[in-house]
Design an enzyme around this catalytic site. Structure first.
Site, PDB file in Angstrom:
ATOM      1  N   ARG A 272       1.285   0.659  -4.941  1.00  7.68           N
ATOM      2  CA  ARG A 272       2.351   1.537  -5.405  1.00  7.68           C
ATOM      3  C   ARG A 272       1.919   2.467  -6.547  1.00  7.68           C
ATOM      4  O   ARG A 272       2.217   3.655  -6.526  1.00  7.68           O
ATOM      5  CB  ARG A 272       3.504   0.656  -5.902  1.00  7.68           C
ATOM      6  CG  ARG A 272       4.711   1.414  -6.361  1.00  7.68           C
ATOM      7  CD  ARG A 272       5.724   0.474  -7.047  1.00  7.68           C
ATOM      8  NE  ARG A 272       5.834  -0.813  -6.426  1.00  7.68           N
ATOM      9  CZ  ARG A 272       6.697  -1.122  -5.457  1.00  7.68           C
ATOM     10  NH1 ARG A 272       7.526  -0.216  -5.019  1.00  7.68           N
ATOM     11  NH2 ARG A 272       6.727  -2.334  -4.943  1.00  7.68           N
ATOM     12  N   CYS A 342      23.227   4.603  12.606  1.00  6.07           N
ATOM     13  CA  CYS A 342      24.519   4.020  12.972  1.00  6.07           C
ATOM     14  C   CYS A 342      24.691   2.607  12.434  1.00  6.07           C
ATOM     15  O   CYS A 342      24.817   1.645  13.208  1.00  6.07           O
ATOM     16  CB  CYS A 342      24.677   4.047  14.482  1.00  6.07           C
ATOM     17  SG  CYS A 342      24.708   5.726  15.061  1.00  6.07           S
TER      18      CYS A 342
HETATM   19  N1  LLP Z   1      -2.343  -6.921  -2.640  1.00  5.96           N
HETATM   20  C1  LLP Z   1      -1.650  -7.661  -1.760  1.00  5.96           C
HETATM   21  C2  LLP Z   1      -2.259  -8.835  -1.173  1.00  5.96           C
HETATM   22  C3  LLP Z   1      -0.334  -7.303  -1.434  1.00  5.96           C
HETATM   23  O1  LLP Z   1       0.352  -8.035  -0.574  1.00  5.96           O
HETATM   24  C4  LLP Z   1       0.244  -6.156  -2.010  1.00  5.96           C
HETATM   25  C5  LLP Z   1       1.604  -5.742  -1.681  1.00  5.96           C
HETATM   26  C6  LLP Z   1      -0.545  -5.391  -2.901  1.00  5.96           C
HETATM   27  C7  LLP Z   1      -1.833  -5.819  -3.199  1.00  5.96           C
HETATM   28  C8  LLP Z   1      -0.056  -4.121  -3.545  1.00  5.96           C
HETATM   29  O2  LLP Z   1       1.079  -4.293  -4.275  1.00  5.96           O
HETATM   30  P1  LLP Z   1       1.628  -3.068  -5.161  1.00  5.96           P
HETATM   31  O3  LLP Z   1       0.560  -2.736  -6.175  1.00  5.96           O
HETATM   32  O4  LLP Z   1       1.875  -1.943  -4.254  1.00  5.96           O
HETATM   33  O5  LLP Z   1       2.861  -3.589  -5.782  1.00  5.96           O
HETATM   34  N2  LLP Z   1       7.527  -2.799   0.496  1.00  5.96           N
HETATM   35  C9  LLP Z   1       7.735  -3.253  -0.881  1.00  5.96           C
HETATM   36  C10 LLP Z   1       6.448  -3.691  -1.511  1.00  5.96           C
HETATM   37  C11 LLP Z   1       5.704  -4.726  -0.727  1.00  5.96           C
HETATM   38  C12 LLP Z   1       4.408  -5.124  -1.326  1.00  5.96           C
HETATM   39  C13 LLP Z   1       3.653  -6.067  -0.446  1.00  5.96           C
HETATM   40  N3  LLP Z   1       2.379  -6.418  -0.951  1.00  5.96           N
HETATM   41  C14 LLP Z   1       8.420  -2.149  -1.674  1.00  5.96           C
HETATM   42  O6  LLP Z   1       8.723  -1.100  -1.104  1.00  5.96           O
HETATM   43  O7  LLP Z   1       8.721  -2.314  -2.857  1.00  5.96           O
END
Ligand code: LLP
Length: 415
Positions: A272, A342
């Protein structure tokens, strides 16, 4: 509402004209912002042994992957599809870590054949790996028992989640490794997604280092991602204090490495943080209606395009434009912004303060660069939008076409 980025985001480009040209809705990314975020995290600690792996699941547009690679960032994949795309984007196999969860032997073989290191997160997956690749290199994902995240659904560390090997099972891991002559080259964790306070992350770091000390031949330790961004900036939500986090890591990591007695790389794995703020989702107001006590702004921004608000009650700032000019400063009213799917849960922004809107106005949904397009679908057989990059020199560049009706037919055998 104030945020300097809202003014600089577009450069000389006009959201209205972009929508006219590429269709509505539309994802827009700003190259400069991605590059800045990459540099910020890459420079978190000034050591050659510290590296950043971009978690491609946040946004796997090929063009953006290339750009991130250019910034000297490595990658993490969670599926063979992501490995495939990362290789296409030019990442070398040894720049990719496959952080797997519940994968088949076939998917393991795919990664092994590509020369990509796999991290496994259960004893039984480790056995499967040992059987198909005795003597192989493998990493293990541990669950240190701490979690963090913006919603229960994205807390991946802690006692109630499916991820990682319980830290108590280190001896079992060693037994399996010995049985199949596996070389445990790395340990990793990911405690969850979106922290704005570094404390749980640091607790996770300390816990993983304790586990790492049990493995004498590590090449790397990967502390995971989760670095948050302030989605709710109109309410003054603060940025994650990266310098403070860096100072804490500086206290812990170099000393640990010196004691370990072996050259070991240390990684973080953000998704992110690198891309969220670079992305804006544009759409159009198609309907304004009063339904009983509520005023609804009907748009083409259904949850097929941006799922986060419906799935996690996530907040994204929404601003409006009329004929390309930002609508700001005038009176505001409370409205609920909805999409065109919908389902009554198709709500993008509940009870928002926005200027009085008219059919034809354009809405910009901010911080949509991570888990936006990546989670978009064809639900209701809506076409996924195009993606456009505003390049560092201010030009617009189409980086993914909008879906077509043919795409909806692509996998049927009889037409
Ligand atoms: N590493 C692993 C093993 C992960 O499962 C994830 C995210 C990351 C790194 C990266 O995480 P970040 O830095 O992006 O927080 N769809 C959700 C977020 C799901 C994250 C899943 N894993 C949302 O829109 O907030």
């Amino acid at each position: 509402m104030s945020k300097s980025i809202t003014e600089v985001f577009w450069g000389d480009l006009n959201p209205e004209q972009l929508l006219d040209k590429y269709g509505s809705p539309l994802y827009i990314y700003n190259e400069q912002i991605i590059r800045e975020r990459c540099r910020e995290l890459k420079n978190l600690l000034p050591y050659p042994w510290f590296t950043v792996n971009y978690s491609a699941k946040a946004n796997s547009n090929l063009e953006l992957l290339r750009l991130i690679k250019e910034e000297g960032i490595n990658a993490d994949a969670v599926s063979s599809g992501e490995i495939y795309l990362l290789l296409k984007a030019g990442f070398e196999p040894d720049q990719i870590l496959f952080v797997a969860n519940n994968i088949s032997a076939e998917e393991m073989k795919f990664a092994i054949d590509q020369g990509v290191t796999i991290s496994l997160d259960s004893l039984s997956q480790l056995v499967t790996f040992g059987r198909i690749n005795p003597g192989g290199r493998v990493a293990v994902r541990f669950n240190p028992g701490v979690g963090a995240g913006h919603h229960e659904k994205v807390m991946t560390g802690g006692r109630n989640t499916k991820f990682g090997v319980d830290a108590e099972l280190v001896e079992e891991v060693k037994k399996i490794a010995a049985e199949y002559a596996l070389w445990i080259v790395g340990v990793n964790q990911h405690i969850g997604s979106l922290f704005l306070d570094g404390e749980p992350y640091l607790t996770g770091v300390r816990a993983l280092l304790e586990i790492a000390a049990e493995f004498p031949e590590l090449e790397f330790i990967d502390f995971g991602g989760g670095f948050g961004i302030p989605y709710h900036w109109s309410a003054g939500e603060e940025r994650l204090d990266l310098p403070a986090l860096a100072a804490e890591l500086e206290q812990i990591l170099p000393a640990w490495r010196r004691n370990y007695g072996r050259e070991v790389k240390m990684k973080i794995e953000p998704g992110r943080y690198l891309v969220a703020e670079s992305g804006v989702l544009l759409g159009r107001v198609l309907n304004v209606k009063q339904n009983h006590t509520k005023k609804f702004i009907g748009t083409d921004l259904g949850f097929n395009v941006l799922m986060r608000p419906v799935l996690y009650d996530s907040y994204h700032e929404i601003t409006a434009f009329r004929q390309g000019i930002p609508l700001s400063g005038g009176p505001q009213e409370i409205v609920t912004v909805v999409g065109n799917i919908c389902e009554s849960g198709d709500i993008l922004g509940r009870d928002r303060e926005l200027p009085p809107l008219k059919v034809g106005d354009v809405l910009a949904v901010w911080d949509a660069g991570a888990y936006g397009y990546a989670m978009a679908s064809n639900y209701n057989l809506r076409l996924r939008p195009a993606e456009v990059l505003i390049t560092a020199d201010g030009r617009e560049k189409l980086i993914r076409k909008r879906d077509t009706f043919e795409d909806l037919l692509r996998n049927f055998l009889t037409l």
